[in-house]
Enzyme design. Structure first.
Site, PDB file in Angstrom:
ATOM      1  N   ALA A  75       2.890  -0.601   5.109  1.00 39.02           N
ATOM      2  CA  ALA A  75       2.385  -0.627   6.490  1.00 39.02           C
ATOM      3  C   ALA A  75       1.863  -2.006   6.904  1.00 39.02           C
ATOM      4  CB  ALA A  75       1.291   0.428   6.653  1.00 39.02           C
ATOM      5  N   ARG A 104      12.369   5.404  12.895  1.00 38.93           N
ATOM      6  CA  ARG A 104      11.083   6.083  12.796  1.00 38.93           C
ATOM      7  C   ARG A 104      10.190   5.729  13.998  1.00 38.93           C
ATOM      8  NH1 ARG A 104       8.883   5.285   6.924  1.00 38.93           N
ATOM      9  NH2 ARG A 104       7.537   6.995   7.625  1.00 38.93           N
ATOM     10  N   ARG A 154       5.030  10.762  -2.751  1.00 39.64           N
ATOM     11  CA  ARG A 154       4.703  10.531  -1.351  1.00 39.64           C
ATOM     12  C   ARG A 154       5.898  10.849  -0.442  1.00 39.64           C
ATOM     13  NH1 ARG A 154       4.637   4.500   1.308  1.00 39.64           N
ATOM     14  NH2 ARG A 154       3.851   5.154   3.329  1.00 39.64           N
ATOM     15  N   HIS A 182      12.675  -2.563   2.919  1.00 37.91           N
ATOM     16  CA  HIS A 182      12.098  -1.261   3.247  1.00 37.91           C
ATOM     17  C   HIS A 182      13.018  -0.172   2.728  1.00 37.91           C
ATOM     18  CE1 HIS A 182       9.011  -3.109   5.584  1.00 37.91           C
ATOM     19  NE2 HIS A 182       9.941  -3.888   6.114  1.00 37.91           N
ATOM     20  N   ILE A 183      12.402   0.855   2.190  1.00 39.12           N
ATOM     21  CA  ILE A 183      13.151   1.989   1.645  1.00 39.12           C
ATOM     22  C   ILE A 183      13.768   2.789   2.796  1.00 39.12           C
ATOM     23  CG2 ILE A 183      12.889   4.155   0.356  1.00 39.12           C
ATOM     24  CD1 ILE A 183      10.418   2.698  -1.033  1.00 39.12           C
ATOM     25  N   SER A 184      12.946   3.096   3.783  1.00 33.84           N
ATOM     26  CA  SER A 184      13.418   3.901   4.916  1.00 33.84           C
ATOM     27  C   SER A 184      13.947   2.982   6.012  1.00 33.84           C
ATOM     28  CB  SER A 184      12.258   4.741   5.467  1.00 33.84           C
ATOM     29  OG  SER A 184      11.234   3.895   5.974  1.00 33.84           O
ATOM     30  N   ASP A 240       1.874 -15.396   7.206  1.00 27.08           N
ATOM     31  CA  ASP A 240       1.483 -16.798   6.974  1.00 27.08           C
ATOM     32  C   ASP A 240       1.660 -17.180   5.509  1.00 27.08           C
ATOM     33  OD1 ASP A 240       0.873 -17.303   9.602  1.00 27.08           O
ATOM     34  OD2 ASP A 240      -1.295 -17.184   9.368  1.00 27.08           O
ATOM     35  N   TYR A 290      11.002   8.988   1.218  1.00 25.38           N
ATOM     36  CA  TYR A 290      11.014   7.921   0.214  1.00 25.38           C
ATOM     37  C   TYR A 290      11.681   8.305  -1.106  1.00 25.38           C
ATOM     38  CZ  TYR A 290       7.692   5.832   3.484  1.00 25.38           C
ATOM     39  OH  TYR A 290       7.115   5.306   4.618  1.00 25.38           O
ATOM     40  N   GLU A 293      12.378  -9.435   2.522  1.00 27.49           N
ATOM     41  CA  GLU A 293      11.611  -8.256   2.974  1.00 27.49           C
ATOM     42  C   GLU A 293      12.472  -7.018   2.775  1.00 27.49           C
ATOM     43  OE1 GLU A 293      10.572  -8.461   7.141  1.00 27.49           O
ATOM     44  OE2 GLU A 293      10.072  -6.321   7.211  1.00 27.49           O
ATOM     45  N   HIS A 324       3.717  -4.164   9.484  1.00 29.28           N
ATOM     46  CA  HIS A 324       3.581  -3.994  10.930  1.00 29.28           C
ATOM     47  C   HIS A 324       2.258  -4.550  11.474  1.00 29.28           C
ATOM     48  CE1 HIS A 324       6.849  -1.392   9.856  1.00 29.28           C
ATOM     49  NE2 HIS A 324       6.048  -0.556   9.217  1.00 29.28           N
ATOM     50  N   ASN A 343       8.048  -5.467  -0.425  1.00 21.06           N
ATOM     51  CA  ASN A 343       7.888  -4.322   0.470  1.00 21.06           C
ATOM     52  C   ASN A 343       6.392  -4.218   0.745  1.00 21.06           C
ATOM     53  OD1 ASN A 343       7.731  -1.959   1.881  1.00 21.06           O
ATOM     54  ND2 ASN A 343       9.005  -0.763   0.477  1.00 21.06           N
ATOM     55  N   PRO A 357       0.785  -1.226   0.000  1.00 18.42           N
ATOM     56  CA  PRO A 357       0.000   0.000   0.000  1.00 18.42           C
ATOM     57  C   PRO A 357       0.823   1.286   0.000  1.00 18.42           C
ATOM     58  CG  PRO A 357      -0.173  -1.141   2.107  1.00 18.42           C
ATOM     59  CD  PRO A 357       0.498  -2.082   1.157  1.00 18.42           C
ATOM     60  N   ASN A 358       0.333   2.217  -0.784  1.00 22.52           N
ATOM     61  CA  ASN A 358       0.881   3.578  -0.897  1.00 22.52           C
ATOM     62  C   ASN A 358       2.201   3.647  -1.655  1.00 22.52           C
ATOM     63  OD1 ASN A 358      -1.249   4.854   0.666  1.00 22.52           O
ATOM     64  ND2 ASN A 358      -0.378   3.758   2.400  1.00 22.52           N
ATOM     65  N   ARG A 397       6.660   1.200  13.831  1.00 22.08           N
ATOM     66  CA  ARG A 397       7.312   0.664  12.621  1.00 22.08           C
ATOM     67  C   ARG A 397       8.480  -0.262  12.971  1.00 22.08           C
ATOM     68  NH1 ARG A 397       5.076   3.861   8.417  1.00 22.08           N
ATOM     69  NH2 ARG A 397       4.547   5.918   9.199  1.00 22.08           N
TER      70      ARG A 397
HETATM   71  C1  DQA Z   1       8.081   1.211   4.241  1.00 20.27           C
HETATM   72  C2  DQA Z   1       8.063   1.489   5.751  1.00 20.27           C
HETATM   73  C3  DQA Z   1       6.667   1.291   6.319  1.00 20.27           C
HETATM   74  O1  DQA Z   1       6.669   1.571   7.710  1.00 20.27           O
HETATM   75  C4  DQA Z   1       5.688   2.228   5.651  1.00 20.27           C
HETATM   76  O2  DQA Z   1       4.384   2.000   6.130  1.00 20.27           O
HETATM   77  C5  DQA Z   1       5.750   2.141   4.157  1.00 20.27           C
HETATM   78  C6  DQA Z   1       7.040   2.034   3.517  1.00 20.27           C
HETATM   79  C7  DQA Z   1       9.464   1.533   3.622  1.00 20.27           C
HETATM   80  O3  DQA Z   1       9.700   1.057   2.522  1.00 20.27           O
HETATM   81  O4  DQA Z   1      10.254   2.260   4.203  1.00 20.27           O
HETATM   82  O5  DQA Z   1       4.732   2.240   3.484  1.00 20.27           O
HETATM   83  O6  DQA Z   1       7.827  -0.167   4.042  1.00 20.27           O
END
Ligand code: DQA
Length: 142
Positions: free
Chosen positions: A76, A106, A18, A99-101, A86, A23, A97, A79, A73, A10-11, A110
């Site tokens: 959210a 943070r 964004r 994550h960009i950040s 599963d 990001y 897995e 979390h 990725n 998502p997002n 998270r």
């Molecule tokens: C994220 C970190 C998550 O906490 C956040 O909800 C995202 C992006 C990252 O790539 O840093 O949507 O997965």
């Protein structure tokens, strides 16, 4: 040719627009083009969804032979989603897995990932380069 599937949750369709301070200002499509150019020896597929069940369906469809490795990725859902954890456990294909950040710098919520214990590896905090490091790890079978 190795097949790699990148799944963004998502997002992440809004990358580039964004919260660019967190990001970056590149769209994922622009980054993906460069990634594909850098790894002509791999077939890199891409899927994005804002819906938890769709992400699970894509993990299921790729996870029994379609892909050699999956870069996930889950945004959210990382979390919150026991169901995605599963699904990672249910499939045969290894999932990295990403994550960009650096989620550990943070907000506290998270810091916990439901997915990390199920993932083959975790790459966090290298900006979009987190995806390249994950691709590299699949290609080198680290
Ligand atoms: C994220 C970190 C998550 O906490 C956040 O909800 C995202 C992006 C990252 O790539 O840093 O949507 O997965």
């Amino acid at each position: 040719m190795k097949k790699i599937l990148i799944i963004n949750g998502p997002n992440l369709n809004l990358l580039g627009k964004r919260e660019p301070g967190i990001y970056g200002s590149s769209t994922f499509e622009t980054y993906l083009e460069k990634l594909r150019e850098a790894y002509p020896e791999a077939e890199i597929d891409y899927y994005q969804s804002n819906h938890e069940g769709d992400i699970i369906d894509r993990l299921h469809s790729a996870g029994f032979g379609e892909a050699d490795g999956i870069v996930l990725n889950a945004g959210a859902y990382t979390h919150t989603s026991v169901a995605i954890a599963d699904a990672i456990r249910a499939i045969r294909t290894p999932v990295i897995e990403v994550h960009i950040s650096n989620v550990h710098q943070r907000e506290e919520f998270r810091h916990h990932s439901h997915l990390s214990p199920a993932a083959s590896g975790i790459i966090i905090g290298f900006g979009l380069e987190s995806y390249r490091l994950a691709v590299e790890s699949i290609l080198k079978k680290l």
